[in-house]
Scaffold this motif. Structure first.
Motif, short mmCIF file in Angstrom:
data_model
loop_
_atom_site.label_atom_id
_atom_site.label_comp_id
_atom_site.label_asym_id
_atom_site.label_seq_id
_atom_site.Cartn_x
_atom_site.Cartn_y
_atom_site.Cartn_z
N ALA A 1 0.82 -1.19 -0.02
CA ALA A 1 0.18 0.19 -0.06
C ALA A 1 1.05 1.20 0.05
O ALA A 1 0.61 2.19 -0.60
CB ALA A 1 -0.92 0.18 1.26
N THR B 1 3.14 1.58 -3.42
CA THR B 1 2.36 2.03 -4.52
C THR B 1 1.67 3.31 -4.34
O THR B 1 1.22 4.21 -5.34
CB THR B 1 1.21 0.85 -4.99
N GLY B 2 1.17 3.66 -3.22
CA GLY B 2 0.79 5.18 -3.01
C GLY B 2 1.85 5.97 -3.22
O GLY B 2 1.42 7.00 -3.87
N HIS C 1 -2.66 -0.97 -5.91
CA HIS C 1 -3.23 -0.27 -4.88
C HIS C 1 -4.67 -0.62 -4.70
O HIS C 1 -5.02 -0.85 -3.57
CB HIS C 1 -2.92 0.96 -5.09
#
Length: 309
Positions: free
Chosen positions: A203, A206-207, A233
């Motif tokens: 998370a 990818t964020g 994500h």
């Protein structure tokens, strides 16, 4: 009116899909329970459950119980995750944001290029992400400093057949009987390991790739395009939603008072302290959910940048 037009009207109803999904899920769950209960009548399966009762032996030096810091960490993680999921869904589905935000290009964070205008929803999502990551760093440091990592990191290969055993016990509605105060069952252990050491990092990375802070001309972009980050994500968000639902359900269904005392009150009894703290945390989170709207977010966001239409 023809039969086909009636059918079309039913399927186009906004409630049709969620109702159909719910009914389908219940049917699948019922079939799963019946199959699991049938499997447990078979002698080889019974022997498997005897050989692998659902939990592995804990390593020497594993601490017993839960320290107080783990209780408030549990609350903070729940609080941030719920709001992150909500704000992330708003970012994904809102086409015309109620307000936008532009970062102040001065102070600690200053860039050569002018800041990019983003929606207020995205600002809130990124702010929550930053707080969640900070909280996660504290969590990881304390996890390893206190030895609690031994409870959620697999150290024996038998964790895998034991996880299958625990899953079969859950599916047959004959819950595993171990006490989480001393040792998690193997399915719990693997789930917590995946959540902490796989899903959470995915998370985060990818964020970050999807955020404006990522350099647009970085060499790695060729191998790690933003499209790939988006494809990862969203499923990770779905995983966290599923984890929260299943986790809360099992906590309440397998001895709510004792489990909530473990999680929130750091004790192993059946008092109402843990439930009371849990209830208060739910009220607090619900209040934050209600207040997380432009009317209340604008004044806070304006402290860090310019809020505009």
């Amino acid at each position: 009116m023809s039969v086909s037009s009636k059918s079309s009207g039913i399927t186009s109803n906004r409630w049709f899909k969620p109702v159909a999904v719910t009914v389908g899920a219940l049917v699948v769950a019922l079939i799963l329970v019946l199959v699991a209960q049938w499997l447990r009548t078979l002698q080889p399966v019974q022997q498997f459950l005897t050989d692998y009762p659902g939990h592995s032996a804990i390593p020497d030096g594993t601490p017993t119980g839960f320290p107080a810091w783990l209780g408030w960490q549990h609350f903070l993680n729940m609080f941030f995750i719920v709001l992150i999921i909500r704000s992330g869904w708003q970012v994904r589905t809102t086409t015309r944001p109620a307000a936008n935000w532009t970062r102040n290009n001065k102070g600690l964070i200053k860039t050569k290029n002018p800041p990019t205008k983003i929606s207020l929803d995205l600002w809130f999502h990124l702010t929550l992400d930053a707080l969640w990551v900070l909280n996660g760093i504290i969590f990881i440091v304390l996890l390893f400093a206190t030895g609690q990592w031994l409870r959620i990191v697999p150290t024996n290969w038998d964790v895998f057949p034991n996880a299958v055993s625990a899953g079969l016990q859950y599916a047959s509605l004959n819950w595993p009987v171990e006490n989480g105060w001393n040792n998690y069952n193997s399915l719990q252990l693997l789930t917590y390991f995946i959540t902490v050491f796989v899903a959470a990092p995915l998370a985060i990375i990818t964020g970050i790739r999807m955020s404006g802070a990522w350099p647009k001309k970085a060499a790695i972009n060729k191998f790690y395009p933003i499209e790939l980050a988006r494809k990862i994500h969203f499923p990770v968000m779905i995983y966290f939603v599923a984890f929260v639902i299943v986790h809360v359900t099992l906590v309440l269904a397998t001895g709510a008072l004792n489990n909530l005392n473990h999680m929130y009150a750091s004790n192993n009894d059946y008092s109402w302290w843990g439930f009371g703290i849990f209830a208060a945390s739910i009220v607090f989170t619900a209040a934050a959910w209600f207040l997380a709207r432009p009317l209340f977010l604008r004044p806070i966001a304006s402290l860090m940048g310019k809020v505009s239409r």
